[in-house]
Scaffold this motif. Structure first.
Motif, PDB file in Angstrom:
ATOM      1  N   HIS A 185      47.990  34.504  73.173  1.00  0.00           N
ATOM      2  CA  HIS A 185      47.768  35.822  72.589  1.00  0.00           C
ATOM      3  C   HIS A 185      47.960  36.920  73.619  1.00  0.00           C
ATOM      4  CE1 HIS A 185      46.259  38.796  69.844  1.00  0.00           C
ATOM      5  NE2 HIS A 185      45.202  39.077  70.599  1.00  0.00           N
ATOM      6  N   ILE A 186      47.436  36.741  74.835  1.00  0.00           N
ATOM      7  CA  ILE A 186      47.572  37.790  75.836  1.00  0.00           C
ATOM      8  C   ILE A 186      49.022  37.938  76.287  1.00  0.00           C
ATOM      9  CG2 ILE A 186      47.002  36.257  77.770  1.00  0.00           C
ATOM     10  CD1 ILE A 186      46.170  40.029  77.361  1.00  0.00           C
ATOM     11  N   GLU A 187      49.773  36.859  76.312  1.00  0.00           N
ATOM     12  CA  GLU A 187      51.195  36.968  76.652  1.00  0.00           C
ATOM     13  C   GLU A 187      51.952  37.772  75.601  1.00  0.00           C
ATOM     14  OE1 GLU A 187      52.241  32.931  79.137  1.00  0.00           O
ATOM     15  OE2 GLU A 187      51.683  32.713  77.032  1.00  0.00           O
ATOM     16  N   LEU A 188      51.648  37.528  74.342  1.00  0.00           N
ATOM     17  CA  LEU A 188      52.309  38.268  73.268  1.00  0.00           C
ATOM     18  C   LEU A 188      51.950  39.748  73.316  1.00  0.00           C
ATOM     19  CD1 LEU A 188      51.860  35.704  70.346  1.00  0.00           C
ATOM     20  CD2 LEU A 188      53.963  36.196  71.620  1.00  0.00           C
ATOM     21  N   LEU A 189      50.697  40.049  73.669  1.00  0.00           N
ATOM     22  CA  LEU A 189      50.298  41.454  73.776  1.00  0.00           C
ATOM     23  C   LEU A 189      50.994  42.141  74.942  1.00  0.00           C
ATOM     24  CD1 LEU A 189      46.451  41.163  73.098  1.00  0.00           C
ATOM     25  CD2 LEU A 189      48.133  42.258  71.605  1.00  0.00           C
TER      26      LEU A 189
END
Length: 788
Positions: free
Chosen positions: A712-716
């Motif tokens: 999730h943090i990579e996508l953000l």
């Protein structure tokens, strides 16, 4: 009680003693040791409790009983489970190896029938008291099934475990709540790791338990000793045993029969009845007599266990010899000592175990077929699983509490009050508890609606006397708040017991425990222990951080978010807004009940399938709320750990990422920079824990061949231009968010608190530590190259 039953259990005791010693010897001296690191094990500590464990498991326990085994006696427990057919030979052969039987009994790591994990000494002991209280709590409720008998909660206690303070903290709580159905069996071998215990300890132990209204039963003399005492001269032998210092008794046990004879003849020999009593016994028989203390005598153990017959809490103080029936018996260095090859060979021969048959279940027994029939009829040896189940309790959706300025602590109280107003199954299954901070952690309205639990009705004296009070302290068996004194260890042990109610007692509870966030560290060992048991609970830690400005450094938690990130089995969150908290709490009630089966190390989030406990770090500082609709996209972001409060554009130059109560400062700093028409994004982090674990999960997935895995943090952060910088801010240690720059390589400045604070206003402390809006703005401008 028949002689044959006693003889069979005695034979099984020797079998368990042999298997436990061989298990440790095999692990240390026969199994290949590829890394050369000590394997370890506790042969003497296991031998000390072999008869006690055998008398209980083969003669006394029923399936509804729950047992916490002394950690260092784990090999005996595994051996008994092996004899029952509930432990495999492969597991025993791999004791203390990968995939083998655990060093200390574990509910989650062992495959045999462990009721209560042990390992950190003293915690399993106290856990049984809280398990008993929870059993009574469940049975008092109208929704509970009454079709199963009450079980005893039993702890097998090393005498050195009584050095642990949490044992005595729990005694006080047990007395307050009318503790029942609890047995503690103390292995009183009078030795610890560093030596022999002080004289007179028994009297203090007995006095403490009697002060808390426990029944005290002492097992000092075995049947052989009692018979000898009845002979002419026996009363003088008994007097000598009673007066013998612990160290002398242990030393003579190690030296053997000839040494016993020499000492006894020298000190009480009278050329009359005493001398005759000793002369009638060979050295081997004399050594057996002196070793026949109550804790090693099957007949005495069975007699006393069967005669206890009351639900009053009972402590059995069983005199034993550390290393009993082995060449290590009594030696002061035997705690971590192990038998040599010659010593294990001597023991093997004394057990009539043929070489090459060391692992055979019934090797050396006089009548293997009869023993096997006996085991099949042992009441505890049920073929049904003793792990009970309970269907999940439906959640009722987020309970939103308005958009006016508020703190997360206040919102928590309002959300719980909204749940309390419902007649839902969820509301009925919640149990709350707190270490003497019920009101100041905003549980007051819940307690007023749902009452305090007691096993009998108790009036609120203030209300009866017509004294106005906001708190209606009514105690009743229907109550749903367990009052605790100010001891955080007790809080986490109570949460652990309540969080295993579905497995121990077949009824689901949803425990909520509140405490001041700075004091998580005071009970951290018990918190870790509860998570290791896979207990399920919601921990609400409030107030927190330097935002608790006027309280000073002693009450301003710094490291607790890092604890939340590092603690296995605990998903931690730090919401800033009330709607975030409502969504997280609703999710938490579901998460606490999940029982899926998955590879935790490969999941997107290690426990999203298997579930776990939840930790909320809340604040007393009110902040303005964001008016918005909580749609699915927002809710998913909140639960996964972060969402864009102000999303980036292709022209983004800096991202301000915050967690928790610093939302106001982050938003103000971003607005100030945005006033210069620079593009500033704001990342609202609700859980650094879940973001970090998801990132590591994606990395592991890629290592296992899934090249497309993204967290999730990579996508953000993929939405943020590489040239942009990050500024992170939190009312706690900056390392909580400092790792964000490592995700995709954005340069990062991390703001937070690294030192004890002092008293002052929030503005004073924020400016002092550099987490105020002005400092965040300065840091953000600096990361943009210093341009104004």
């Amino acid at each position: 009680m028949t002689d044959q039953r006693i003889a069979t259990i005695e034979a099984l005791t020797r079998k368990a003693l042999w298997l436990s010693n061989w298990m440790i010897h095999h692990a240390n001296h026969i199994r290949p040791n590829v890394d050369g690191v000590k394997v370890g094990g506790h042969q003497a500590s296991s031998a000390s409790m072999a008869a006690i464990l055998s008398a209980l498991y083969f003669g006394i326990l029923r399936p509804e009983d729950r047992v916490a085994v002394k950690p260092h006696a784990a090999p005996v427990f595994h051996a008994i489970q092996y004899l029952f057919g509930k432990q495999s030979l492969e597991k025993l052969q791999n004791f203390r190896a990968f995939g083998g039987a655990q060093s200390y009994p574990s509910r989650t790591k062992d495959t045999d029938d462990v009721d209560i994990s042990t390992g950190s000494v003293g915690l399993g002991v106290a856990f049984t008291a809280f398990a008993s209280l929870i059993q009574d709590y469940v049975r008092a409720k109208p929704w509970s099934r009454k079709d199963s008998p009450e079980g005893r909660m039993i702890a097998l206690v090393g005498d050195a475990e009584l050095d642990e303070g949490n044992v005595y903290e729990c005694l006080l709580e047990g007395w307050k709540h009318g503790l029942r159905n609890t047995w503690w069996v103390i292995d009183y071998n009078r030795q610890s790791l560093d030596g022999v215990v002080r004289e007179g300890l028994y009297d203090r132990i007995e006095a403490i338990f009697r002060a808390f209204d426990w029944q005290v039963i002492t097992l000092k003399y075995g049947a052989l000793q009692r018979a000898a005492f009845a002979e002419p001269g026996g009363e003088r032998l008994k007097a000598w045993i009673d007066a013998a210092p612990n160290a002398i008794y242990s030393a003579l046990m190690f030296r053997g029969g000839a040494a016993w004879r020499e000492r006894l003849l020298d000190e009480i020999g009278d050329q009359g009845p005493v001398t005759a009593l000793l002369a009638r016994r060979s050295d081997a028989e004399l050594a057996e007599l002196m070793a026949n203390l109550g804790g090693h005598c099957t007949q005495s153990l069975l007699e006393q266990f069967e005669a206890a017959g009351t639900d009053k809490p009972t402590v059995f103080i069983a005199y034993t010899v550390k290393g009993w029936a082995t060449p290590l018996a009594g030696h002061k260095d035997n705690h971590a000592g192990q038998m040599t090859g010659a010593q294990i060979e001597t023991l093997r021969q004394s057990m009539h175990v043929r070489e090459g048959h060391e692992w055979d279940k019934f090797e050396g027994l006089a009548d293997p077929a009869a023993t096997e029939r006996f085991l099949a009829e042992v009441p505890f040896n049920t073929t049904e699983s003793r792990r009970r189940t309970s269907p999940p309790v439906p959640t009722i959706g987020p309970q939103f509490v308005g958009t006016s300025a508020t703190s997360t602590q206040t919102a928590f109280g309002k959300i719980l009050d909204a749940i309390a107003k419902t007649d839902s199954d969820l509301a009925q299954r919640i149990i709350t508890t707190s270490p003497d901070v019920t009101v100041s952690t905003n549980l007051g309205t819940w307690v007023n609606r749902r009452n305090l639990y007691a096993n009998r009705e108790m009036v609120d004296v203030f209300q009866k006397e017509a004294i106005p009070s906001a708190q209606k302290w009514r105690f009743t068996p229907e109550g749903q708040h367990l009052e605790l004194g100010i001891a955080e260890m007790n809080l986490f042990l109570a949460l652990g017991a309540a969080g295993l109610s579905h497995s121990l007692f077949g009824e689901r509870l949803l425990p909520i425990g509140t405490l001041y966030d700075p004091f998580i560290s005071r009970g951290l060992d018990a918190l870790n222990y509860a998570c290791y048991q896979d207990a399920r609970f919601l921990l609400v830690a409030t107030p927190s951080g330097v935002s608790l400005a006027g309280e000073g450094g002693a009450h301003q938690s710094i490291a607790s978010p890092l604890i939340g990130m590092a603690q296995d089995g605990l998903a931690s969150f730090e919401p800033a807004f009330a709607d975030e908290l409502a969504i997280i709490m609703d999710w938490a009630f579901d998460y606490m009940q999940r029982q899926g089966d998955a590879r935790p190390d490969l999941a997107d989030w290690p426990r999203d399938v298997t579930g776990g406990s939840v930790y909320l770090r809340l604040s007393t500082r009110s902040i303005e709320q964001v008016p918005r609709e909580a749609d699915k996209v927002l809710a998913d972001g909140i639960i996964r750990g972060a969402y864009w409060l102000q999303p980036p554009t292709p022209q983004c130059e800096v991202v301000v990422a915050y967690q928790g109560v610093l939302a106001s400062e982050a938003i103000a700093a971003a607005a100030a920079i945005g006033g210069d028409r620079r593009n500033v994004a704001v990342l609202a982090v609700t859980s650094a824990d879940r973001l970090n674990a998801g990132w590591h999960g994606a990395q592991r997935a890629r290592l296992h061949g899934d090249a497309k895995a993204r967290s999730h943090i990579e996508l953000l952060l993929e939405q943020v231009p590489y040239r942009a910088a990050l500024v992170t801010a939190i009312d706690a240690h900056p390392a909580t968010l400092g790792w964000l720059g490592s995700v995709l390589g954005h340069r990062t400045t991390s703001l937070g608190v690294e030192h004890f604070g002092q008293t002052g206003t929030v503005n004073d402390l924020y400016a002092h530590f550099g987490i105020d809006a002005a400092t965040i703005e300065t840091a953000a401008r600096a990361t943009m190259g210093g341009r104004s």
